[in-house]
Design an enzyme around this catalytic site. Structure first.
Site, PDB file in Angstrom:
ATOM      1  N   PRO A  83      -8.769 -26.665 -11.138  1.00  7.94           N
ATOM      2  CA  PRO A  83      -9.945 -27.467 -11.478  1.00  7.94           C
ATOM      3  C   PRO A  83     -10.291 -27.341 -12.953  1.00  7.94           C
ATOM      4  O   PRO A  83      -9.770 -26.469 -13.664  1.00  7.94           O
ATOM      5  CB  PRO A  83     -11.049 -26.858 -10.611  1.00  7.94           C
ATOM      6  CG  PRO A  83     -10.614 -25.451 -10.395  1.00  7.94           C
ATOM      7  CD  PRO A  83      -9.120 -25.406 -10.489  1.00  7.94           C
ATOM      8  N   SER A  93     -17.172 -29.260  -2.969  1.00  7.50           N
ATOM      9  CA  SER A  93     -17.721 -27.920  -3.174  1.00  7.50           C
ATOM     10  C   SER A  93     -18.902 -27.989  -4.122  1.00  7.50           C
ATOM     11  O   SER A  93     -19.021 -28.913  -4.929  1.00  7.50           O
ATOM     12  CB  SER A  93     -16.660 -26.961  -3.726  1.00  7.50           C
ATOM     13  OG  SER A  93     -16.148 -27.449  -4.947  1.00  7.50           O
ATOM     14  N   GLN A  94     -19.759 -26.999  -3.994  1.00 10.56           N
ATOM     15  CA  GLN A  94     -20.884 -26.846  -4.908  1.00 10.56           C
ATOM     16  C   GLN A  94     -20.575 -25.729  -5.891  1.00 10.56           C
ATOM     17  O   GLN A  94     -20.240 -24.617  -5.492  1.00 10.56           O
ATOM     18  CB  GLN A  94     -22.169 -26.495  -4.142  1.00 10.56           C
ATOM     19  CG  GLN A  94     -23.350 -26.234  -5.052  1.00 10.56           C
ATOM     20  CD  GLN A  94     -24.599 -25.756  -4.329  1.00 10.56           C
ATOM     21  OE1 GLN A  94     -25.490 -25.187  -4.942  1.00 10.56           O
ATOM     22  NE2 GLN A  94     -24.689 -25.972  -3.024  1.00 10.56           N
ATOM     23  N   HIS A 127      -5.990 -21.282 -10.211  1.00 11.23           N
ATOM     24  CA  HIS A 127      -6.823 -20.890  -9.078  1.00 11.23           C
ATOM     25  C   HIS A 127      -6.340 -19.644  -8.330  1.00 11.23           C
ATOM     26  O   HIS A 127      -7.058 -19.105  -7.480  1.00 11.23           O
ATOM     27  CB  HIS A 127      -6.865 -22.067  -8.095  1.00 11.23           C
ATOM     28  CG  HIS A 127      -8.145 -22.231  -7.373  1.00 11.23           C
ATOM     29  ND1 HIS A 127      -8.873 -21.178  -6.884  1.00 11.23           N
ATOM     30  CD2 HIS A 127      -8.834 -23.335  -7.035  1.00 11.23           C
ATOM     31  CE1 HIS A 127      -9.945 -21.637  -6.275  1.00 11.23           C
ATOM     32  NE2 HIS A 127      -9.949 -22.951  -6.350  1.00 11.23           N
TER      33      HIS A 127
END
Length: 649
Positions: free
Chosen positions: A146, A574-575, A363
């Site tokens: 990300p 996702s938060q 990740h």
């Protein structure tokens, strides 16, 4: 948070021919290994403090539990129902019933998995690292890593840009010192501590490519970073003094960076190889290692604490945020900054000469939580007006250009990687939604979980766009347990579908709010179970991997339409919260899906949204526009029903 892990599970949900064509012997032949592992587990527990404080478990956290087979399968059936017609659901229920019968596959695999859990502090950790990351062969770019978009900067000069970059370096290394000296406050959920070990894996970590599986390397005591500029790679010492242990002050760091921006564009940037398919990169890596100069340069790159990419300016056909989303995920392709990266490093900061800035991270060793905390520390420090008081360190080793001797075979690999990243980056469709109408403050006044509210809004949005419920992944952390990573929250439920349909059909606002409350409760309940290690996906994955590891035929359950449809996560969400106007973004999990990461602040919300241009059904812009409408629809029904409903919330 972990979206690539779910991508890997989606791949695993498709039965491998290697396991379907072979291993057809009777499952009862595995009674002996089951008993052997169970006996070993008992002996292990009796001879050691299984969950005790140790180097492996410094916080004395409990081991990850194995849920009962019955509760997982019951929950599984509930989660697949929205995606199946009546006939499909009857078949899935029949397969689940057969799987769970005494003496059948489920009982055998459950015993083996429980035995494994008795031998390990976290039965999933090693499998997860291999299955979700190191063994995953698609590029880390788009499919895994990300990016985080930082607020835009305005640089008046090159020195101004390098001054900001120096602040990023300083803030990051100060944060590392806090980690190294155990000064990071232990995070908690309620009264329970969360595993903090991921923080120690941020700096000095690098993924190393292989032909079939990668490895990971840790160098937390390294004294240098790597700086990339126009495809050139520099080893940049960031500590000085007599013992080479004093952090350089910002003026010294600027001077170091000034040495790195003098070179011309590299026509064969080795860094672009890190964007390619992992097997391709593994092959190129082997070719590079045949030369001693290359071996030395690779070693210095891999040992760096982190990477700083000083990027060229790029065209801005759309908003800053959307363009930056592309840059922090894939660098805009080979004609822009994709070659000015080393995607295998856990943390890579990006500072463009046009004010574009953010980070990308690999990740494998850590989730987004520690990276988000690091982001806030950097932005707080960068905006601080406090004068620098640190004196010059002195005795500073100058930056060194890391050179490579490139054979024609390696150059061919670079050309291939360039073509591949151009195709991949060109296929990614990104959009950004800054929702300013309300934030989590309004939601909390109604005693509603902001995260659950947003998740239901995403479900509603998908159903409006596509007319069917979307299998929906949200990551929940399992850091209540030692080495905990994530579990899937299956956000699509019978209740979320009922709410979305009520919004699209005639009815009263009171009825819609009641259905909204039910959907939010279902999501919150599943979230709590997931955080306790009682979700569906990790347990089922464990059972499947247990079968594969023991050369057993993979049960029919894993090729059934219920498992396949409910695991094809068309919504990957996702938060990742920040008090700054920053947000995380990433690619979808599946070709016909969406990625959506959000930062809910008190009075506004930020969404990074992705899709693939190759899919005619999906559009990041349409999803963004419809999501805004969905949030406003939900706001209106809450406002219309007034205090009577509020008291129920």
């Amino acid at each position: 948070m972990n979206w690539i892990a779910q991508k890997s599970i989606t791949v695993l949900s498709n039965p491998s021919s290697r396991y379907l064509a072979a291993n057809s012997r009777n499952l009862s032949s595995f009674d002996r290994p089951v008993q052997g592992m169970l006996q070993a587990a008992v002996q292990h527990r009796n001879s050691s403090s299984h969950g005790g404080k140790s180097l492996e478990n410094p916080q004395n956290l409990p081991p990850l539990p194995v849920p009962s087979l019955k509760e997982t399968l019951t929950r599984f059936l509930t989660t697949v129902q929205p995606h199946l017609n009546e006939e499909e659901f009857r078949r899935t229920r029949s397969i689940v019933d057969k799987f769970s019968q005494p003496g059948n596959d489920g009982e055998t695999l459950q015993k083996l998995l429980e035995a494994r859990a008795g031998l390990k502090s976290n039965w999933l950790a090693e499998w997860w690292l291999k299955t979700a990351y190191l063994g995953y062969r698609d590029p880390v770019v788009v499919w895994s890593s990300p990016g985080i978009v930082f607020p835009e900067r305005t640089f008046s000069s090159e020195r101004d840009r390098l001054s900001f970059a120096a602040k990023i370096i300083t803030a990051s290394l100060k944060f590392k010192a806090e980690i190294d000296n155990d000064r990071i406050p232990v995070e908690k959920f309620g009264k329970n501590e969360l595993d903090m070990q991921q923080y120690r894996k941020i700096f000095g970590t690098c993924r190393i490519p292989g032909r079939e599986i990668d490895t990971i390397e840790f160098n937390p005591k390294s004294k240098h970073i790597v700086v990339l500029h126009r495809g050139n790679i520099y080893k940049v010492p960031v500590y000085g003094g007599s013992g080479q242990d004093q952090l350089l002050n910002e003026e010294e760091l600027i001077e170091q960076l000034q040495e790195c921006v003098k070179g011309t564009k590299n026509p064969y940037p080795v860094g672009i190889l890190t964007s390619d398919n992992r097997n391709n990169w593994g092959k190129a890596h082997e070719l590079l290692l045949t030369d001693p100069v290359n071996r030395a340069s690779l070693a210095e790159t891999q040992k760096a604490l982190f990477v700083l990419s000083l990027d060229d300016a790029v065209p801005r056909p759309s908003s800053y945020k959307t363009v930056t989303s592309h840059q922090v995920i894939h660098g805009g392709g080979s004609k822009q900054n994709a070659g000015n990266r080393w995607y295998d490093k856990t943390v890579q900061f990006i500072v463009g000469e046009d004010g574009l800035n953010g980070l990308t991270y690999e990740h494998t060793p850590a989730e987004g939580g520690p990276i988000a905390v690091l982001t806030d520390q950097i932005l707080k420090y960068a905006d601080s007006k406090e004068p620098q008081s640190q004196s010059r360190s002195g005795n500073v080793e100058k930056p060194k250009l890391l050179t490579f001797n490139l054979s024609q075979d390696v150059k061919n690999c670079i050309d291939e990687a360039s073509r591949n990243i151009d195709a991949l980056s060109g296929n990614l469709d990104m959009d950004y939604l800054h929702f300013k109408e309300f934030g989590k403050g309004f939601i909390k006044t109604h005693k509603i979980s902001p995260d659950s509210f947003i998740q239901i809004a995403l479900q509603y949005t998908f159903l409006r766009l596509h007319g069917v419920p979307g299998a929906h992944y949200e990551s929940a952390h399992t850091r209540l347990f030692v080495h905990g990573r994530t579990e899937t929250i299956r956000s699509c439920s019978n209740d979320s579908v009922a709410f979305a349909k009520s919004m699209m059909e005639s009815g009263t606002n009171e009825d819609r709010v009641e259905k909204l409350l039910a959907a939010i409760k279902a999501h919150k309940d599943y979230t709590m179970l997931a955080m306790q290690g009682k979700g569906v996906d990790r347990h089922l994955l464990g059972l499947k991997l247990t079968a594969q590891e023991n050369n057993m035929k993979v049960p029919e359950l894993f090729s059934d339409v219920g498992y396949v449809k409910s695991s094809h996560m068309r919504l990957s969400t996702s938060q990742v919260a920040s008090k700054y106007e920053a947000y995380m973004c990433y690619g979808p999990l599946v070709d016909n899906g969406y990625g959506c990461c959000y930062n809910p602040r008190e009075d506004d919300m930020l969404f990074g949204i992705s899709a693939f241009n190759s899919c005619p059904e999906t559009s990041a812009k349409k999803f963004s526009v419809t999501l805004k409408e969905s949030l406003m629809d939900m706001y209106k029904i809450l406002a219309a029903t007034g205090k009577g409903i509020k008291s129920k919330l």
